[in-house]
Motif scaffolding. Structure first.
Motif, PDB file in Angstrom:
ATOM      1  N   THR A  39       0.860  -1.178   0.000  1.00 61.41           N
ATOM      2  CA  THR A  39       0.000   0.000   0.000  1.00 61.41           C
ATOM      3  C   THR A  39       0.900   1.232   0.000  1.00 61.41           C
ATOM      4  OG1 THR A  39      -0.036   0.060   2.409  1.00 61.41           O
ATOM      5  CG2 THR A  39      -1.819  -1.141   1.322  1.00 61.41           C
ATOM      6  N   ALA A  40       0.292   2.357  -0.168  1.00 61.06           N
ATOM      7  CA  ALA A  40       1.049   3.596  -0.062  1.00 61.06           C
ATOM      8  C   ALA A  40       1.586   3.693   1.363  1.00 61.06           C
ATOM      9  CB  ALA A  40       0.156   4.792  -0.372  1.00 61.06           C
ATOM     10  N   THR A  41       2.833   4.026   1.477  1.00 62.17           N
ATOM     11  CA  THR A  41       3.441   4.071   2.803  1.00 62.17           C
ATOM     12  C   THR A  41       3.498   5.494   3.325  1.00 62.17           C
ATOM     13  OG1 THR A  41       5.628   4.157   1.830  1.00 62.17           O
ATOM     14  CG2 THR A  41       4.806   2.004   2.471  1.00 62.17           C
ATOM     15  N   ILE A  42       3.635   5.590   4.616  1.00 61.77           N
ATOM     16  CA  ILE A  42       3.656   6.872   5.315  1.00 61.77           C
ATOM     17  C   ILE A  42       5.023   7.049   5.950  1.00 61.77           C
ATOM     18  CG2 ILE A  42       2.634   8.158   7.228  1.00 61.77           C
ATOM     19  CD1 ILE A  42       0.104   6.406   6.780  1.00 61.77           C
ATOM     20  N   ILE A 110      15.644  -1.418   8.578  1.00 58.77           N
ATOM     21  CA  ILE A 110      14.336  -2.071   8.470  1.00 58.77           C
ATOM     22  C   ILE A 110      13.251  -1.062   8.111  1.00 58.77           C
ATOM     23  CG2 ILE A 110      12.517  -3.212   9.830  1.00 58.77           C
ATOM     24  CD1 ILE A 110      14.851  -4.708  11.265  1.00 58.77           C
ATOM     25  N   GLU A 111      13.253   0.089   8.767  1.00 64.08           N
ATOM     26  CA  GLU A 111      12.233   1.113   8.470  1.00 64.08           C
ATOM     27  C   GLU A 111      12.343   1.611   7.029  1.00 64.08           C
ATOM     28  OE1 GLU A 111       9.596   2.092  10.388  1.00 64.08           O
ATOM     29  OE2 GLU A 111      10.298   0.446  11.654  1.00 64.08           O
ATOM     30  N   ILE A 112      13.555   1.826   6.561  1.00 62.24           N
ATOM     31  CA  ILE A 112      13.757   2.269   5.171  1.00 62.24           C
ATOM     32  C   ILE A 112      13.326   1.175   4.201  1.00 62.24           C
ATOM     33  CG2 ILE A 112      15.522   2.887   3.465  1.00 62.24           C
ATOM     34  CD1 ILE A 112      16.976   4.350   5.822  1.00 62.24           C
ATOM     35  N   ALA A 113      13.661  -0.082   4.515  1.00 67.83           N
ATOM     36  CA  ALA A 113      13.258  -1.197   3.647  1.00 67.83           C
ATOM     37  C   ALA A 113      11.743  -1.354   3.607  1.00 67.83           C
ATOM     38  CB  ALA A 113      13.922  -2.495   4.124  1.00 67.83           C
ATOM     39  N   GLY A 120       5.122  -1.335   5.002  1.00 67.38           N
ATOM     40  CA  GLY A 120       4.899  -0.683   6.287  1.00 67.38           C
ATOM     41  C   GLY A 120       5.307   0.769   6.206  1.00 67.38           C
ATOM     42  N   SER A 121       5.045   1.483   7.260  1.00 69.84           N
ATOM     43  CA  SER A 121       5.407   2.889   7.278  1.00 69.84           C
ATOM     44  C   SER A 121       6.840   3.053   7.764  1.00 69.84           C
ATOM     45  CB  SER A 121       4.461   3.665   8.192  1.00 69.84           C
ATOM     46  OG  SER A 121       4.559   3.176   9.506  1.00 69.84           O
TER      47      SER A 121
END
Length: 151
Positions: A39-42, A110-113, A120-121
């Protein structure tokens, strides 16, 4: 003497197997689970923004306690075992700077990936919670190393 080398090979294989199973589960939950649909991520760069919003909503409405638990304490608890996995493969003590570095960089990657793969956001709050979990894990690893030396 290195404690890991003095243990029987069967124990080491069991610990490595559990560590690999944990890593597979973590990768699955972070990137492959069905709730991780593309989905579109935030991007959230406001510290404590999403934690405060989720906490306010959950406790004001009495709804979605499970979602709050998975997101706040769950993001901490999920990363506590990771330093144990590193310890199995490294077999030497982690000094504080190395533990701090790993605790900061791994959740950031992980957040960037998650943002890049749209699973995920990219959330500074998740990073802070994951960082906290890893630092707790490193403290527990250090304590267990110190206790094993005294016996």
């Amino acid at each position: 003497m290195n404690d890991h080398l003095s243990k029987p090979a069967g124990n080491r294989i069991l610990v490595i197997s559990i560590g690999l199973a944990y890593l597979c589960l973590l990768i699955y939950l972070l990137f492959l689970a069905p709730f991780r649909n593309k989905t579109a991520t935030i991007v959230n760069l406001i510290p404590f923004g999403s934690i405060a919003e989720l906490t306010r909503y959950t406790f004001a409405t009495g709804n979605d306690y499970w979602h709050w638990f998975l997101n706040v304490p769950g993001n901490i608890l999920a990363f506590v075992p990771l330093p144990y996995v590193f310890q199995v493969f490294r077999q030497t003590k982690f000094d504080f700077l190395w533990a701090f570095f790993l605790s900061a960089v791994i959740p950031l990657i992980i957040e960037i990936a998650q943002y890049y793969f749209q699973t995920g956001s990219c959330d500074v709050d998740d990073w802070m919670l994951n960082f906290s979990g890893m630092m707790i894990g490193f403290v527990l690893v250090r304590k267990s190393q110190n206790q094993s030396r005294t016996y």
